[in-house]
Design a protein around this motif. Structure first.
Motif, mmCIF file in Angstrom:
data_model
loop_
_atom_site.group_PDB
_atom_site.id
_atom_site.type_symbol
_atom_site.label_atom_id
_atom_site.label_comp_id
_atom_site.label_asym_id
_atom_site.label_seq_id
_atom_site.Cartn_x
_atom_site.Cartn_y
_atom_site.Cartn_z
ATOM 1 N N LYS A 188 -7.482 4.468 -14.542
ATOM 2 C CA LYS A 188 -8.655 4.024 -13.376
ATOM 3 C C LYS A 188 -6.608 3.364 -12.455
ATOM 4 O O LYS A 188 -6.303 2.776 -13.219
ATOM 5 N N LEU A 189 -7.513 3.854 -10.907
ATOM 6 C CA LEU A 189 -6.236 3.577 -9.810
ATOM 7 C C LEU A 189 -6.194 1.211 -9.124
ATOM 8 O O LEU A 189 -7.854 1.596 -8.835
ATOM 9 N N ILE A 190 -6.058 1.032 -9.474
ATOM 10 C CA ILE A 190 -6.025 -0.574 -9.346
ATOM 11 C C ILE A 190 -5.516 -0.197 -8.264
ATOM 12 O O ILE A 190 -3.930 -0.474 -7.919
ATOM 13 N N LEU A 191 -6.379 -0.984 -6.446
ATOM 14 C CA LEU A 191 -5.670 -0.639 -5.611
ATOM 15 C C LEU A 191 -5.232 -2.198 -4.950
ATOM 16 O O LEU A 191 -5.998 -3.037 -4.930
ATOM 17 N N ALA A 192 -3.840 -1.805 -4.258
ATOM 18 C CA ALA A 192 -3.507 -3.122 -3.831
ATOM 19 C C ALA A 192 -3.287 -2.522 -2.409
ATOM 20 O O ALA A 192 -3.325 -1.260 -1.777
ATOM 21 N N GLU A 193 -3.662 -3.930 -1.219
ATOM 22 C CA GLU A 193 -3.481 -3.532 0.169
ATOM 23 C C GLU A 193 -1.856 -4.263 -0.086
ATOM 24 O O GLU A 193 -1.149 -4.854 -0.553
ATOM 25 N N GLY A 194 -0.966 -3.319 1.580
ATOM 26 C CA GLY A 194 0.397 -3.873 2.198
ATOM 27 C C GLY A 194 0.399 -3.134 2.635
ATOM 28 O O GLY A 194 0.662 -2.367 3.193
ATOM 29 N N GLU A 195 1.682 -4.235 3.504
ATOM 30 C CA GLU A 195 1.943 -3.561 4.797
ATOM 31 C C GLU A 195 2.861 -1.949 4.850
ATOM 32 O O GLU A 195 3.308 -2.093 4.102
ATOM 33 N N GLY A 196 2.568 -1.339 5.889
ATOM 34 C CA GLY A 196 3.457 0.071 5.735
ATOM 35 C C GLY A 196 2.935 0.882 3.679
ATOM 36 O O GLY A 196 3.506 1.439 4.340
ATOM 37 N N ALA A 197 1.760 0.661 4.821
ATOM 38 C CA ALA A 197 1.508 1.593 2.835
ATOM 39 C C ALA A 197 2.532 1.012 1.437
ATOM 40 O O ALA A 197 3.250 1.641 0.629
ATOM 41 N N LEU A 206 3.965 -2.219 -0.969
ATOM 42 C CA LEU A 206 3.488 -2.821 -1.926
ATOM 43 C C LEU A 206 4.810 -4.043 -2.124
ATOM 44 O O LEU A 206 6.134 -3.865 -2.316
ATOM 45 N N THR A 207 4.478 -5.263 -2.064
ATOM 46 C CA THR A 207 5.496 -6.458 -2.656
ATOM 47 C C THR A 207 4.717 -6.689 -4.361
ATOM 48 O O THR A 207 3.878 -6.794 -4.324
ATOM 49 N N PRO A 208 5.463 -7.517 -4.891
ATOM 50 C CA PRO A 208 5.268 -8.219 -5.712
ATOM 51 C C PRO A 208 3.722 -9.181 -5.367
ATOM 52 O O PRO A 208 3.214 -9.296 -6.510
ATOM 53 N N GLY A 209 4.573 -10.165 -3.800
ATOM 54 C CA GLY A 209 2.979 -10.945 -4.004
ATOM 55 C C GLY A 209 1.221 -9.919 -4.028
ATOM 56 O O GLY A 209 0.221 -10.243 -4.470
ATOM 57 N N ASP A 210 1.661 -8.920 -3.286
ATOM 58 C CA ASP A 210 0.487 -7.537 -2.844
ATOM 59 C C ASP A 210 -0.258 -7.493 -4.199
ATOM 60 O O ASP A 210 -1.314 -7.387 -4.238
ATOM 61 N N VAL A 230 0.551 4.982 -19.205
ATOM 62 C CA VAL A 230 -0.657 4.473 -19.442
ATOM 63 C C VAL A 230 -1.717 5.381 -20.667
ATOM 64 O O VAL A 230 -1.916 6.448 -20.305
ATOM 65 N N PRO A 231 -1.902 4.289 -20.908
ATOM 66 C CA PRO A 231 -3.238 5.068 -22.022
ATOM 67 C C PRO A 231 -4.455 5.162 -21.104
ATOM 68 O O PRO A 231 -5.131 4.399 -19.946
ATOM 69 N N PRO A 232 -5.331 5.936 -21.779
ATOM 70 C CA PRO A 232 -6.761 6.025 -20.921
ATOM 71 C C PRO A 232 -7.450 5.202 -20.555
ATOM 72 O O PRO A 232 -8.230 5.425 -19.502
ATOM 73 N N HIS A 233 -7.478 4.263 -21.214
ATOM 74 C CA HIS A 233 -8.064 3.191 -21.482
ATOM 75 C C HIS A 233 -7.871 1.870 -19.875
ATOM 76 O O HIS A 233 -7.899 0.863 -19.361
ATOM 77 N N GLY A 234 -5.992 2.449 -19.949
ATOM 78 C CA GLY A 234 -5.975 1.721 -18.839
ATOM 79 C C GLY A 234 -5.576 1.767 -17.559
ATOM 80 O O GLY A 234 -6.652 2.400 -16.598
ATOM 81 N N GLY A 235 -4.491 0.980 -16.528
ATOM 82 C CA GLY A 235 -4.909 1.707 -15.040
ATOM 83 C C GLY A 235 -3.699 1.045 -14.837
ATOM 84 O O GLY A 235 -2.735 0.595 -15.080
ATOM 85 N N VAL A 236 -3.019 1.688 -13.792
ATOM 86 C CA VAL A 236 -2.168 2.346 -12.399
ATOM 87 C C VAL A 236 -2.222 1.079 -10.942
ATOM 88 O O VAL A 236 -3.438 2.013 -10.073
ATOM 89 N N VAL A 237 -1.302 0.910 -10.879
ATOM 90 C CA VAL A 237 -1.771 -0.169 -9.805
ATOM 91 C C VAL A 237 -0.977 0.247 -8.714
ATOM 92 O O VAL A 237 0.452 0.906 -8.498
ATOM 93 N N CYS A 238 -1.144 1.575 -7.472
ATOM 94 C CA CYS A 238 -0.939 1.688 -6.763
ATOM 95 C C CYS A 238 -1.611 1.084 -5.193
ATOM 96 O O CYS A 238 -2.604 0.496 -5.506
ATOM 97 N N HIS A 239 -1.092 0.990 -3.831
ATOM 98 C CA HIS A 239 -1.084 1.316 -3.102
ATOM 99 C C HIS A 239 -2.907 1.683 -2.892
ATOM 100 O O HIS A 239 -2.512 3.089 -2.681
ATOM 101 N N ARG A 240 -3.082 1.560 -1.856
ATOM 102 C CA ARG A 240 -4.956 1.582 -1.337
ATOM 103 C C ARG A 240 -4.711 2.806 -0.508
ATOM 104 O O ARG A 240 -5.388 4.461 -0.511
ATOM 105 N N GLU A 241 -3.560 3.089 -0.225
ATOM 106 C CA GLU A 241 -3.337 4.233 1.016
ATOM 107 C C GLU A 241 -2.568 5.174 0.537
ATOM 108 O O GLU A 241 -1.844 6.152 0.925
ATOM 109 N N ALA A 242 -1.960 4.898 -1.458
ATOM 110 C CA ALA A 242 -1.173 6.029 -1.773
ATOM 111 C C ALA A 242 -1.761 7.615 -1.907
ATOM 112 O O ALA A 242 -2.723 7.768 -1.808
ATOM 113 N N HIS A 243 -1.078 8.386 -1.928
ATOM 114 C CA HIS A 243 -1.340 9.600 -2.018
ATOM 115 C C HIS A 243 -1.948 9.870 -3.098
ATOM 116 O O HIS A 243 -2.831 10.386 -3.211
ATOM 117 N N ILE A 244 -1.656 9.253 -5.075
ATOM 118 C CA ILE A 244 -2.284 9.583 -6.427
ATOM 119 C C ILE A 244 -3.668 9.174 -5.904
ATOM 120 O O ILE A 244 -4.581 9.683 -6.258
#
Lengths: 335, 335, 335, 335
Positions: free
Chosen positions: C104-113, C115-119, C74-88
């Protein structure tokens, strides 16, 4: 004498009439950022000038140009070799540390603020190849140097070869690149031969607030487009920056302006003799002058910076009047 | 119709004639950076406008203004509360992460891209007061908001009180601050009451490339002077930025321009009825329009951005012609 | 009851006897940093476990492991997709912002913390492909998730395929990876199928202060060796970290410990019925319990964290005594 | 000779038996992070040792200790004065650039890798007080220095006075602080008199993986608690780090260990005569030895690092056997 004869800084000179004209012509609303017609012409304009495919981006300042140029070549844990007196080390307030996220400047010594492959080896060969020491990832040199010295095409080629051998990206800080080309009387690409990216300065040479970052490896520019925006340097009315640059390129205005500045400096240099601390190859003169001599020159109407205790720096610009240069030459000769 | 009637962005509008005049008047060489006569007048000019002591710095873009404004209030390990749709979160390419060295934007929800103290509490009260979570250090709101909504003086005062109680620095992103003052018909300071620092936008309102960061706590500016240089935003011919800003302040040009833009927006709004997604309080209109309706408007000569699938955004500017606004109002009314 | 029955955190559990033994055996002086015999065995040990070539580095904490794992992707100008409740996102004090230099952390929603591809699509598809918005460069998921849910081998493969299609690096935060493998009863590589790098946790599972970053693309590790030192995470007596990890891998201690913890959790889960907020697949239980019920459990000698207003979190560990788990199950059943 | 006589690095030495004992005693589960009983005793333990109120935090490495110690005193746009051969400049892989977000190390020259106020003045007085140059915000010195030289209490006081006059924070890198106190035979606080923060090393002196950051201004620690977590240095089983440190403080084990190492070094020094490049005041010897002499010593069973072309570095540790020191002294004497 009412208005001082200005040898303080080319940074302070007026904007060239042709640039003003281009600015006015760009006023009409166009797409924002760099989607306008003028910004989209930069790649081609610089490609023509350098005789190869390039990607060119505008920014407002040389500091931003240098740092953004280095950004895609240097990871945060890496280092950039530069001269101990390089502008990026001495006069940019730590901007490389900011833009490169803590990467380190690895300082080398060299005559006239210039570097040779040998100078660079002296700086990097002692670096142990282990994780405890910052490894060099790029080389940055200034054309013309901080003491107004030019790298010849052969010098540049040698540096480029060295950089390639050592796996270093190669950046040229060309805040006064135009003055180097004017002095060397070579093709523009020869004056930065083999480099990956050039900060091409216009502000000191008749522009208002626009420099170009010219990528000879266009892929590097793709990263920098993001970095430029992220640094707040993507101006929404970018067409005004592109307009300045295109006006400077048009009919080689950049080169004509640099020739004028260099010629004024050469005239003054002719009067300085052994007072000169460095050969004068561009538009800067570093002249040994005592405190009382400087006082007298100031009283005579010349404006300039002190350079340490016993010297002064004079800078000519595209608009330096022939009579002012002659007056300064005469005044120094008479000291 | 040859030239489209422009409702794309105030970012793309021309430069106001008075600004051009001021730029030309600033051409004569002066001290570089911000040591020139014009730059040195900014503190006083803004102090007069806001009726209190301030320190004011120019920069070229709103992104730089916002990030530099926040820099002295937010440590790298801290957070900034802002709206989920705030420009700093959505449209600045991660610039706050860059300028604040990894500090975090803490996102709050609020109607019309505005925040109330309650909205902010909902975002920050769940943050545990321990070292595992990023703590809020500042609040940033946009006046007018990303949906063209204004905070009243009372709204601002309430936010300022809340920020003070919670120990948060308070920043106002005023990219369209002029439109807010024009709408609220209040004193400038009332429109950002109690804030520590304001990004005061001029580029969208008749400028070329100059915004002001106005510090109501002048001590904050001392840090930012270094940060601005370090970010490559200290232009060497800074007098041209100061000139733009002073021209905009002179005789309240900023306010007159904003009133003109708001009036054009209001005229169009009058024709939109229930199509409006947000009340129109400034110079932006978000209008529900089907794909075919948008197509028809474009065919009729109007230029604008789509806003998602079923809407469009229209932006007026200081130079929006009365006849164009009337034509758009008429066209929408007839849909 | 003198000593509480401990369900507070696996973070607080003792060190496994076999780990103690390995630590003592590593005492004899050896080369510093990671040049010792033990550290040099890690690549092979993990290569054997995962059935492929890997490069493995030790670090002291999961936060460092996660951030260093992401650093080369991840370059400094990039983003990481993770769950909204991810530890990171939630519990690492902004460490990703630090290690990734403002990415930036790009936050996604998904059941039980989870993620699916759709999320993930829902989170990233609205991102415009322009320089004004942070673009995703990597995906990070937690196995088992922050709610103790496992991704099946099929889930992981689908994520890996999606990541590859979208050009995203793929990181698995495996702070409780062992518990996932124990639950899924699959090969270790299947539980992180297709990922580029895994943070493999040992501290919660019987270690003292050592986690492994396992790179399935060994080239990534070359960058991270520098980043680890630069972060102050290259311990000079690194042999003690390697020793812990090798002891955990030896004879599948990591798996046996995780099975024990999971079994204890399963026993308690059996008593919770509809009180369970999430299916129990690892060693964490999130149980709806009123304030007075929690009070009663604490009075009965159980130690645990509240989870919001109306629930509690219980965590079992490798050393949870059967009688304590049974006692807790009984106590909950009797509520 | 089977096992080499170890003079390679105190970094590689075994863990002291008393530390092992304390580690085992800390095994029982306790609160995670630094909420355990042992971690909570650190402030008092160091307060007693230094005779004043302090706040003390554990971290795993000296690099992390140094960088976190500096973090609250140096803004990202600031600088830290240190010796050109300081560990933070030469051997920490650019960690200060990372932890201080691009702040700059301002390098000074001084005899024996030590600095005097005059040395520092020579480095910082040429810095112009303007925004183009990075301003010094802190001073960092190493006690004992990278060449094993101690600062006397008077030296330290003079540096502290100078730092205060110039508005600089004052950090002491005490990776080998114990050896300095043993040499100076002074109170611990005298060996770092007037400093704001000390990195107090234990790993080279009998510890496993724990150093202390001791803040003489406890308010600085409040920031560093967040920075430590953010850097992934808040270990969840922090009790094991606290245990090591408390064991080292108990009954002055740190001092006894350092005295033993110093004594062994002194014995060897006695045999070196004019071969010594620096007076031996701690546990490091830099000895002029030709390539063939080094070869012969290695053949005789001594393990050590080369120091450039014509010298070697020998390091003693808490566990250096008297007979090994004597053997090395004899071997060098016989050369």
């Amino acid at each position: 004498m009412a208005v001082p004869m200005q040898f303080l800084s080319d940074n302070a000179a007026p904007v060239h009439p042709a640039v003003w004209e281009a600015l006015r012509a760009a006023d009409e609303a166009d797409a924002p950022y760099d989607n306008d017609f003028l910004s989209r012409r930069l790649d081609e304009a610089f490609g023509g000038l350098f005789g190869c495919e390039v990607a060119a981006l505008w920014v407002a300042t040389g500091t931003a140009a240098n740092c953004l140029a280095l950004a895609p070549m240097v990871p945060p844990h890496g280092g950039v070799v530069c001269h101990r007196e390089a502008h990026i080390e001495v006069d940019e307030a730590g901007a490389p540390g900011f833009y490169l996220h803590g990467a380190k400047l690895i300082l080398a010594e060299g005559e006239g603020a210039r570097l040779t492959p040998g100078d660079i080896e002296a700086a990097i060969d002692p670096i142990r190849d282990d994780v405890h020491q910052v490894q060099p990832h790029a080389l940055s040199v200034t054309q013309t140097s901080e003491y107004g010295r030019a790298y010849s095409p052969g010098d540049m080629s040698a540096l480029a070869r060295f950089a390639r051998e050592r796996g270093l990206g190669f950046h040229v800080d060309g805040a006064r690149f135009a003055n180097a080309v004017a002095h060397l009387d070579c093709l523009p690409r020869e004056a930065c031969a083999g480099s990956d990216v050039l900060s091409f300065g216009f502000v000191k040479n008749g522009g208002m607030g626009a420099e170009a970052i010219v990528f000879f490896d266009p892929a590097l520019a793709d990263v920098v487009r993001y970095r430029r925006k992220r640094a707040g340097h993507l101006q929404s009315k970018g067409r005004f920056l592109a307009a300045q640059i295109l006006a400077m390129l048009d009919d080689d205005l950049w080169l004509r302006n640099a020739r004028a500045a260099n010629a004024a400096a050469a005239e003054i240099a002719g009067a300085c003799g052994s007072r000169l601390m460095h050969p004068v190859e561009a538009n800067e003169l570093f002249v040994r002058l005592s405190s009382s001599e400087r006082e007298w020159l100031r009283a005579s109407g010349f404006s300039f910076y002190d350079w340490g205790e016993d010297a002064a720096r004079f800078v000519t610009a595209w608009n330096t009047r022939a009579e002012d240069a002659a007056a300064l030459a005469k005044a120094i000769a008479e000291l």
